[in-house]
Scaffold this active site. Structure first.
Site, PDB file in Angstrom:
ATOM      1  CD  GLU A 225     -33.831  -3.256 -21.354  1.00 51.72           C
ATOM      2  OE1 GLU A 225     -33.166  -3.790 -22.261  1.00 51.72           O
ATOM      3  OE2 GLU A 225     -35.040  -2.972 -21.480  1.00 51.72           O
TER       4      GLU A 225
ATOM      5  CG  HIS B 227     -31.233   0.244 -23.465  1.00 45.65           C
ATOM      6  ND1 HIS B 227     -31.929  -0.333 -22.426  1.00 45.65           N
ATOM      7  CD2 HIS B 227     -32.133   0.437 -24.464  1.00 45.65           C
ATOM      8  CE1 HIS B 227     -33.200  -0.481 -22.793  1.00 45.65           C
ATOM      9  NE2 HIS B 227     -33.348  -0.018 -24.029  1.00 45.65           N
TER      10      HIS B 227
ATOM     11  CD  GLU C 278     -35.104   3.680 -25.276  1.00 43.19           C
ATOM     12  OE1 GLU C 278     -35.860   3.158 -26.084  1.00 43.19           O
ATOM     13  OE2 GLU C 278     -34.256   3.039 -24.623  1.00 43.19           O
TER      14      GLU C 278
ATOM     15  N   GLY D 140     -40.976  -1.276 -22.330  1.00 43.43           N
ATOM     16  CA  GLY D 140     -41.498  -2.630 -22.178  1.00 43.43           C
ATOM     17  C   GLY D 140     -42.740  -2.734 -21.302  1.00 43.43           C
TER      18      GLY D 140
HETATM   19  P1  PGA Z   1     -39.884  -1.223 -25.888  1.00 40.71           P
HETATM   20  O1  PGA Z   1     -38.312  -1.042 -25.691  1.00 40.71           O
HETATM   21  O2  PGA Z   1     -40.231  -0.689 -27.250  1.00 40.71           O
HETATM   22  O3  PGA Z   1     -40.123  -2.699 -25.766  1.00 40.71           O
HETATM   23  O4  PGA Z   1     -40.554  -0.438 -24.816  1.00 40.71           O
HETATM   24  C1  PGA Z   1     -37.647   0.108 -26.125  1.00 40.71           C
HETATM   25  C2  PGA Z   1     -36.184   0.025 -25.746  1.00 40.71           C
HETATM   26  O5  PGA Z   1     -35.870  -0.461 -24.657  1.00 40.71           O
HETATM   27  O6  PGA Z   1     -35.293   0.415 -26.510  1.00 40.71           O
END
Ligand code: PGA
Length: 244
Positions: free
Chosen positions: A96, A94, A162, A168
Site C-alpha cells: 500500500e 508494504h 505478501e 484484503g
Molecule cells: P490482510 O492484510 O490480512 O487484510 O489481507 C495483510 C497486510 O496488508 O499486511
C-alpha cells in the site's frame, strides 16, 4: 534464533478508544501464549498509548512505516530513532505504501538500512503486484531491498511475502505455493532470517500455513482488528508450532 512471529497490521484503522480496547483485549487474551512473538503495529499516533497498555508483557510493538533520515526538516515524517524510543519493529515497503505513496525499491533499501542502524527490526514486504504467482517480482524486490546490507544483519531482518492480489481480498495464497516462494526468498538471506506470509490470513486458514515449516510466521491485516479472531489465530499458530 529464527523467530516464530505473528504481526498485526492495523493499517489506518482504530480511533484512540477502539485502539485502547483492542490492545487491552489482545494483551489479556494472549497472556499465556507460548513460543510465538506477537507484534502489534497500530497507527504511529497510538504507539505510545498501546505501549502503555501492553507494558512489558510478551507482546511487542511495531510501526507501519518510517522515513530514512534520523531527523530534520521533513514535515509529517517519523524517523527510525523516534520509533525506537517506543517500538522494536517497523514494517517497510508494504504494497500500500508502494502503490499509494510511490515508494520505490530504492526507498525500501534506504529505509531498511536506516532501520537497522537505529536498532529496529525491519519487516520488509515483498510480493508480486502485476502477475499472479510471478516469483520474479518478489525476488527482485527483496534483492533491491537488501542491496549493500552486510550478511551479518540478515538475522535481524524479517521478510514478509505478501502477494498483492491476496491482500484484503479474502483470497489467500495456497500454503504450498507460499512455501515455494519462501524457499526461493531464503536463497538471498540466511537460515536465521524469519520469512512470513501475509494476505487474507484468518483463523480459518491459519493452520494451512502453520503446517509448512518453510513459513516462519504471519502478517495479518483485517483479521487483526477483531480481538477474538486475532487471539484465536495467534493461539492456533502457537499450538500448531509447539507440536513440532
Ligand atoms: P490482510 O492484510 O490480512 O487484510 O489481507 C495483510 C497486510 O496488508 O499486511
Amino acid at each position: 534464533m529464527k523467530k516464530s512471529i505473528v504481526v498485526a497490521n492495523w493499517k489506518m484503522n482504530m480511533g484512540i478508544s477502539d485502539a485502547h480496547v483492542l490492545a487491552t483485549e489482545v494483551r489479556n487474551g494472549l497472556s499465556g501464549i507460548g513460543s510465538v512473538e506477537v507484534v502489534l503495529c497500530p497507527p504511529s499516533i497510538w504507539l505510545s498509548e498501546v505501549k502503555q497498555i501492553i507494558g512489558n508483557k510478551k507482546i511487542s510493538l511495531g510501526a507501519q512505516n518510517m522515513f530514512y533520515e534520523p531527523e530534520g526538516a521533513y514535515t509529517g515524517e517519523i524517523s527510525p530513532t523516534m520509533i525506537k524510543e517506543v517500538a522494536d519493529y517497523v514494517i517497510i515497503g508494504h504494497s500500500e505504501r508502494r502503490e499509494y505513496f510511490g515508494e520505490t525499491d530504492h526507498d525500501v533499501n534506504e529505509k531498511t538500512i536506516s532501520a537497522l542502524r537505529a536498532g529496529l527490526i525491519p519487516i520488509i514486504c515483498v510480493g508480486e503486484r502485476k502477475e499472479k504467482n510471478n516469483i520474479v517480482e518478489p525476488v527482485k524486490e527483496l534483492r533491491e531491498a537488501l542491496e549493500g546490507i552486510p550478511k551479518k544483519h540478515f538475522k535481524d531482518i524479517i521478510i514478509a511475502y505478501e502477494p498483492v492480489w491476496a491482500i484484503g481480498t479474502g483470497e489467500n495464497a495456497e500454503a504450498e505455493y507460499v512455501a515455494k516462494v519462501c524457499n526461493k526468498l531464503r536463497e538471498f538471506v540466511d537460515a536465521e532470517t524469519a520469512i512470513i506470509y501475509g494476505g487474507s490470513v484468518k483463523s480459518s486458514n491459519v493452520l494451512e500455513y502453520a503446517k509448512r515449516p518453510e513459513i516462519d510466521g504471519l502478517l495479518v491485516g483485517g483479521a487483526s482488528l477483531r480481538a477474538s479472531e486475532f487471539i484465536k489465530l495467534c493461539k492456533d499458530w502457537s499450538d500448531a508450532r509447539s507440536l513440532k
